[in-house]
Design an enzyme around this catalytic site. Structure first.
Site, PDB file in Angstrom:
ATOM      1  CB  SER A   1      -0.896  -0.003   1.243  1.00 55.38           C
ATOM      2  OG  SER A   1      -1.404   1.295   1.448  1.00 55.38           O
TER       3      SER A   1
ATOM      4  CG  HIS B   1      -3.438  -1.187  -2.707  1.00 52.33           C
ATOM      5  ND1 HIS B   1      -4.570  -1.847  -3.128  1.00 52.33           N
ATOM      6  CD2 HIS B   1      -3.848  -0.340  -1.727  1.00 52.33           C
ATOM      7  CE1 HIS B   1      -5.612  -1.424  -2.440  1.00 52.33           C
ATOM      8  NE2 HIS B   1      -5.208  -0.500  -1.588  1.00 52.33           N
TER       9      HIS B   1
ATOM     10  CG  ASP C   1      -4.616   2.756  -0.112  1.00 46.88           C
ATOM     11  OD1 ASP C   1      -5.661   2.129  -0.323  1.00 46.88           O
ATOM     12  OD2 ASP C   1      -3.596   2.254   0.383  1.00 46.88           O
TER      13      ASP C   1
ATOM     14  CG  MET D   1      -7.470   7.956   1.143  1.00 48.54           C
ATOM     15  SD  MET D   1      -6.673   7.897   2.750  1.00 48.54           S
ATOM     16  CE  MET D   1      -6.411   6.138   2.898  1.00 48.54           C
TER      17      MET D   1
ATOM     18  CG  HIS E   1      -8.664   1.023  -2.145  1.00 50.05           C
ATOM     19  ND1 HIS E   1      -8.280   0.713  -0.855  1.00 50.05           N
ATOM     20  CD2 HIS E   1     -10.027   1.120  -2.109  1.00 50.05           C
ATOM     21  CE1 HIS E   1      -9.355   0.640  -0.085  1.00 50.05           C
ATOM     22  NE2 HIS E   1     -10.426   0.892  -0.822  1.00 50.05           N
TER      23      HIS E   1
ATOM     24  CG  MET F   1     -10.788   4.322   0.167  1.00 49.63           C
ATOM     25  SD  MET F   1      -9.450   4.084   1.351  1.00 49.63           S
ATOM     26  CE  MET F   1      -8.068   4.033   0.238  1.00 49.63           C
TER      27      MET F   1
ATOM     28  CG  MET G   1     -12.149  -1.310   3.077  1.00 54.15           C
ATOM     29  SD  MET G   1     -10.442  -0.883   2.660  1.00 54.15           S
ATOM     30  CE  MET G   1      -9.740  -0.349   4.202  1.00 54.15           C
TER      31      MET G   1
ATOM     32  N   GLY H   1      -9.307   4.950   5.350  1.00 59.79           N
ATOM     33  CA  GLY H   1      -8.881   6.322   5.605  1.00 59.79           C
ATOM     34  C   GLY H   1      -7.458   6.472   6.112  1.00 59.79           C
ATOM     35  CG  PHE H   2      -6.420   7.457   8.968  1.00 59.93           C
ATOM     36  CD1 PHE H   2      -5.664   8.621   8.854  1.00 59.93           C
ATOM     37  CD2 PHE H   2      -7.799   7.560   9.145  1.00 59.93           C
ATOM     38  CE1 PHE H   2      -6.279   9.862   8.909  1.00 59.93           C
ATOM     39  CE2 PHE H   2      -8.414   8.805   9.200  1.00 59.93           C
ATOM     40  CZ  PHE H   2      -7.645   9.958   9.090  1.00 59.93           C
TER      41      PHE H   2
ATOM     42  CG  ASP I   1      -6.623  -2.234   1.900  1.00 58.66           C
ATOM     43  OD1 ASP I   1      -5.734  -2.006   2.734  1.00 58.66           O
ATOM     44  OD2 ASP I   1      -6.923  -1.437   0.990  1.00 58.66           O
TER      45      ASP I   1
HETATM   46  C1  DX5 Z   1      -6.657   2.196   4.393  1.00 59.88           C
HETATM   47  C2  DX5 Z   1      -5.968   1.740   3.118  1.00 59.88           C
HETATM   48  C3  DX5 Z   1      -4.968   0.661   3.309  1.00 59.88           C
HETATM   49  C4  DX5 Z   1      -3.876   0.985   4.283  1.00 59.88           C
HETATM   50  C5  DX5 Z   1      -3.148  -0.256   4.656  1.00 59.88           C
HETATM   51  O1  DX5 Z   1      -7.734   3.013   4.080  1.00 59.88           O
HETATM   52  O2  DX5 Z   1      -6.920   1.276   2.174  1.00 59.88           O
HETATM   53  O3  DX5 Z   1      -4.438   0.230   2.058  1.00 59.88           O
HETATM   54  O4  DX5 Z   1      -2.982   1.938   3.784  1.00 59.88           O
HETATM   55  O5  DX5 Z   1      -2.193   0.066   5.627  1.00 59.88           O
HETATM   56  P1  DX5 Z   1      -1.907  -0.913   6.850  1.00 59.88           P
HETATM   57  O6  DX5 Z   1      -1.369  -2.190   6.267  1.00 59.88           O
HETATM   58  O7  DX5 Z   1      -0.885  -0.169   7.646  1.00 59.88           O
HETATM   59  O8  DX5 Z   1      -3.198  -1.136   7.563  1.00 59.88           O
HETATM   60 ZN    ZN Z   2      -6.270   0.251   0.099  1.00 62.54          ZN
END
Ligand code: DX5
Ligand code: ZN
Length: 245
Positions: A31, A56, A58, A60, A89, A91, A160, A165-166, A195
């Site tokens: 990620s 991947h 992310d 946001m 991904h 979001m 998820m 978000g984080f 994820d």
């Molecule tokens: C969260 C993301 C994830 C996240 C995974 O919203 O979709 O991809 O960055 O990070 P870890 O592995 O630290 O949970």
């Molecule tokens: Zn993700």
């Protein structure tokens, strides 16, 4: 765009990508949210050397989730640095407004959230027709019946296992049951991604439940040696997959 990348794009159809990812199972998908953006090119080189098959991304928007990351412009610029597959991904709210930007940026798979759209059918169809693997993600509080009508349109479904978000959150244990149930609802070649909070102490259980694609942030980027991290995670997931089949 590098020659390798052009070859990769021209030679890989949607179903070939799905086949490639399935045959590399278990797939460890770093990620990029957790990477060092001051050294992005170096980070990608290290992940290639570590044996990652896919990156991947992310995305946001500070609206669908309470955090802001990066968008299609950054992904498009980075695309030429590697021939690894790109998995976006999203979001974001109103993904239909932005989806073409991510297709144009060179993403090989694009996942939207079921909570962000009233009916994802048109978007999934559009992704498929554009040669992009269509994915649907589901947040922890959302029941599986929300995605059920659209599963046949998905090349990938993403569970998820933290609130989106984080990075760096703890794995939500009830995700295991959700993965098991979802596995029984999808075609055998649909990629089942998990994820959030995936690490050495959680990955095996998710593999045993049916996941074959593991998005990992902290458990790679917080480690000194990405190669060791990726191979240990793959080994844990692989042993569980093997013993459960
Ligand atoms: C969260 C993301 C994830 C996240 C995974 O919203 O979709 O991809 O960055 O990070 P870890 O592995 O630290 O949970
Ligand atoms: Zn993700």
């Amino acid at each position: 765009m590098t020659f390798d990348r052009i070859l990769f794009l021209e030679s890989m159809t949607n179903s070939e990508l799905k086949h490639k990812l399935n045959s590399n199972s278990p797939v460890i998908a770093p990620s990029m949210l957790k990477c060092d953006f001051g050294n992005l090119h170096r980070e990608i080189e290290l992940l290639e050397a570590a044996g990652a098959h896919v990156l991947h991304w992310d995305v946001m928007d500070g609206h669908f989730v309470p955090n802001l990351s990066y968008g299609a412009m950054l992904i498009e610029r980075v695309r030429s640095l590697t021939s690894l597959a790109f998995d976006a991904h999203l979001m974001i709210s109103h993904p239909e407004k932005y989806i073409d930007d991510y297709i144009k940026a060179g993403c090989d798979s694009i996942t939207i959230h079921i909570e962000a759209v009233a009916n994802p059918s048109e978007i999934l169809k559009h992704l498929n027709q554009s040669g992009v693997l269509p994915g649907l993600a589901i947040s922890p509080q959302t029941p599986l019946k929300a995605v059920e009508p659209y599963l046949d349109q998905c090349g990938m479904v993403l569970v998820m296992s933290v609130e989106p978000g984080f990075g760096g959150q703890s794995f939500i244990e009830s995700s295991i049951q959700k993965i098991k149930q979802l596995k029984s609802m999808i075609p055998a070649d649909t990629i089942l991604s998990v994820d959030g909070g995936i690490a050495l102490d959680t990955i095996a259980e998710t593999a045993g439940a049916g996941a074959n694609y593991f998005v990992v942030g902290s458990a790679i980027f917080d480690q000194a040696d990405y190669s060791t991290a990726v191979s240990e995670l793959a080994a844990k997931a692989g042993s569980q997959t093997a013993s459960s089949t």
